[in-house]
Design a protein around this motif. Structure first.
Motif, PDB file in Angstrom:
ATOM      1  N   GLU A   1       0.835  -1.208   0.000  1.00 46.92           N
ATOM      2  CA  GLU A   1       0.000   0.000   0.000  1.00 46.92           C
ATOM      3  C   GLU A   1       0.866   1.254   0.000  1.00 46.92           C
ATOM      4  N   GLN A   2       1.937   1.241   0.769  1.00 45.65           N
ATOM      5  CA  GLN A   2       2.842   2.385   0.805  1.00 45.65           C
ATOM      6  C   GLN A   2       3.505   2.585  -0.556  1.00 45.65           C
ATOM      7  N   LEU A   3       3.922   1.514  -1.188  1.00 49.06           N
ATOM      8  CA  LEU A   3       4.553   1.617  -2.507  1.00 49.06           C
ATOM      9  C   LEU A   3       3.563   2.126  -3.556  1.00 49.06           C
ATOM     10  N   LYS A   4       2.318   1.675  -3.471  1.00 44.31           N
ATOM     11  CA  LYS A   4       1.288   2.176  -4.397  1.00 44.31           C
ATOM     12  C   LYS A   4       1.092   3.673  -4.207  1.00 44.31           C
ATOM     13  N   LEU A   5       1.064   4.101  -2.948  1.00 48.43           N
ATOM     14  CA  LEU A   5       0.900   5.522  -2.649  1.00 48.43           C
ATOM     15  C   LEU A   5       2.071   6.328  -3.211  1.00 48.43           C
ATOM     16  N   GLU A   6       3.281   5.856  -2.994  1.00 48.70           N
ATOM     17  CA  GLU A   6       4.466   6.559  -3.490  1.00 48.70           C
ATOM     18  C   GLU A   6       4.514   6.571  -5.013  1.00 48.70           C
ATOM     19  N   ALA A   7       4.051   5.504  -5.645  1.00 47.65           N
ATOM     20  CA  ALA A   7       4.061   5.435  -7.107  1.00 47.65           C
ATOM     21  C   ALA A   7       3.049   6.404  -7.712  1.00 47.65           C
ATOM     22  N   SER A   8       2.003   6.736  -6.965  1.00 47.69           N
ATOM     23  CA  SER A   8       0.968   7.612  -7.505  1.00 47.69           C
ATOM     24  C   SER A   8       1.280   9.100  -7.335  1.00 47.69           C
ATOM     25  N   VAL A   9       2.364   9.425  -6.617  1.00 48.38           N
ATOM     26  CA  VAL A   9       2.739  10.821  -6.405  1.00 48.38           C
ATOM     27  C   VAL A   9       3.218  11.411  -7.731  1.00 48.38           C
ATOM     28  N   GLU A  10       2.683  12.605  -8.053  1.00 42.75           N
ATOM     29  CA  GLU A  10       3.090  13.274  -9.292  1.00 42.75           C
ATOM     30  C   GLU A  10       4.517  13.793  -9.144  1.00 42.75           C
ATOM     31  N   ARG A  11       5.327  13.558 -10.124  1.00 44.82           N
ATOM     32  CA  ARG A  11       6.729  13.956 -10.067  1.00 44.82           C
ATOM     33  C   ARG A  11       7.011  15.008 -11.146  1.00 44.82           C
ATOM     34  N   ILE A  12       7.972  15.875 -10.848  1.00 40.41           N
ATOM     35  CA  ILE A  12       8.414  16.853 -11.839  1.00 40.41           C
ATOM     36  C   ILE A  12       9.938  16.760 -11.940  1.00 40.41           C
ATOM     37  N   LYS A  13      10.463  17.275 -13.027  1.00 41.16           N
ATOM     38  CA  LYS A  13      11.905  17.238 -13.231  1.00 41.16           C
ATOM     39  C   LYS A  13      12.597  18.174 -12.243  1.00 41.16           C
ATOM     40  N   VAL A  14      13.820  17.821 -11.866  1.00 42.67           N
ATOM     41  CA  VAL A  14      14.587  18.624 -10.926  1.00 42.67           C
ATOM     42  C   VAL A  14      14.821  20.018 -11.498  1.00 42.67           C
ATOM     43  N   SER A  15      15.077  20.121 -12.784  1.00 46.19           N
ATOM     44  CA  SER A  15      15.313  21.429 -13.397  1.00 46.19           C
ATOM     45  C   SER A  15      14.073  22.318 -13.283  1.00 46.19           C
ATOM     46  N   GLN A  16      12.893  21.731 -13.431  1.00 44.77           N
ATOM     47  CA  GLN A  16      11.656  22.490 -13.304  1.00 44.77           C
ATOM     48  C   GLN A  16      11.449  22.926 -11.848  1.00 44.77           C
ATOM     49  N   ALA A  17      11.694  22.026 -10.914  1.00 48.70           N
ATOM     50  CA  ALA A  17      11.548  22.352  -9.494  1.00 48.70           C
ATOM     51  C   ALA A  17      12.531  23.457  -9.098  1.00 48.70           C
ATOM     52  N   ALA A  18      13.761  23.394  -9.597  1.00 50.76           N
ATOM     53  CA  ALA A  18      14.769  24.409  -9.285  1.00 50.76           C
ATOM     54  C   ALA A  18      14.368  25.762  -9.857  1.00 50.76           C
ATOM     55  N   ALA A  19      13.840  25.769 -11.073  1.00 54.72           N
ATOM     56  CA  ALA A  19      13.408  27.021 -11.688  1.00 54.72           C
ATOM     57  C   ALA A  19      12.239  27.634 -10.914  1.00 54.72           C
ATOM     58  N   GLU A  20      11.301  26.802 -10.486  1.00 53.52           N
ATOM     59  CA  GLU A  20      10.163  27.300  -9.710  1.00 53.52           C
ATOM     60  C   GLU A  20      10.612  27.830  -8.354  1.00 53.52           C
ATOM     61  N   LEU A  21      11.557  27.150  -7.716  1.00 52.45           N
ATOM     62  CA  LEU A  21      12.070  27.593  -6.431  1.00 52.45           C
ATOM     63  C   LEU A  21      12.809  28.920  -6.570  1.00 52.45           C
ATOM     64  N   GLN A  22      13.597  29.045  -7.622  1.00 54.26           N
ATOM     65  CA  GLN A  22      14.334  30.285  -7.858  1.00 54.26           C
ATOM     66  C   GLN A  22      13.355  31.438  -8.108  1.00 54.26           C
ATOM     67  N   GLN A  23      12.322  31.192  -8.890  1.00 54.29           N
ATOM     68  CA  GLN A  23      11.321  32.216  -9.172  1.00 54.29           C
ATOM     69  C   GLN A  23      10.608  32.632  -7.884  1.00 54.29           C
ATOM     70  N   TYR A  24      10.254  31.674  -7.054  1.00 52.86           N
ATOM     71  CA  TYR A  24       9.596  31.971  -5.783  1.00 52.86           C
ATOM     72  C   TYR A  24      10.491  32.832  -4.890  1.00 52.86           C
ATOM     73  N   CYS A  25      11.765  32.471  -4.814  1.00 58.42           N
ATOM     74  CA  CYS A  25      12.702  33.228  -3.977  1.00 58.42           C
ATOM     75  C   CYS A  25      12.855  34.662  -4.473  1.00 58.42           C
ATOM     76  N   LEU A  26      12.944  34.834  -5.773  1.00 60.55           N
ATOM     77  CA  LEU A  26      13.085  36.179  -6.328  1.00 60.55           C
ATOM     78  C   LEU A  26      11.822  37.006  -6.102  1.00 60.55           C
ATOM     79  N   GLN A  27      10.657  36.386  -6.209  1.00 66.30           N
ATOM     80  CA  GLN A  27       9.397  37.103  -6.010  1.00 66.30           C
ATOM     81  C   GLN A  27       9.219  37.539  -4.560  1.00 66.30           C
TER      82      GLN A  27
END
Length: 68
Positions: free
Chosen positions: A15-41
């Protein structure tokens, strides 16, 4: 008794593995860009970057009176 608890543990693990498999994932580059944008804002609101006005600083040292 041991096989019963082992089966129960395996079911929880599945059940835990099913839950983890269903989590939506994004690329690290996208997450870094969003974090940088948030910090600048929000840089203007960051007390570590712009400082805290002296009058509204709850952590300032209390003033002491000395009678001479």
């Amino acid at each position: 008794m041991t096989s019963n608890s082992s089966l129960s543990n395996m079911r929880r693990l599945v059940e835990q593995l099913k839950l983890e498999a269903s989590v939506e994932r994004i690329k690290v580059s996208q997450a870094a860009a969003e974090l940088q944008q948030y910090c600048l804002q929000n840089a203007g609101k960051d007390a570590l970057l712009v400082g805290v006005p002296t009058g509204s600083n709850p952590f300032r040292e209390p003033r002491s009176c000395a009678v001479v």
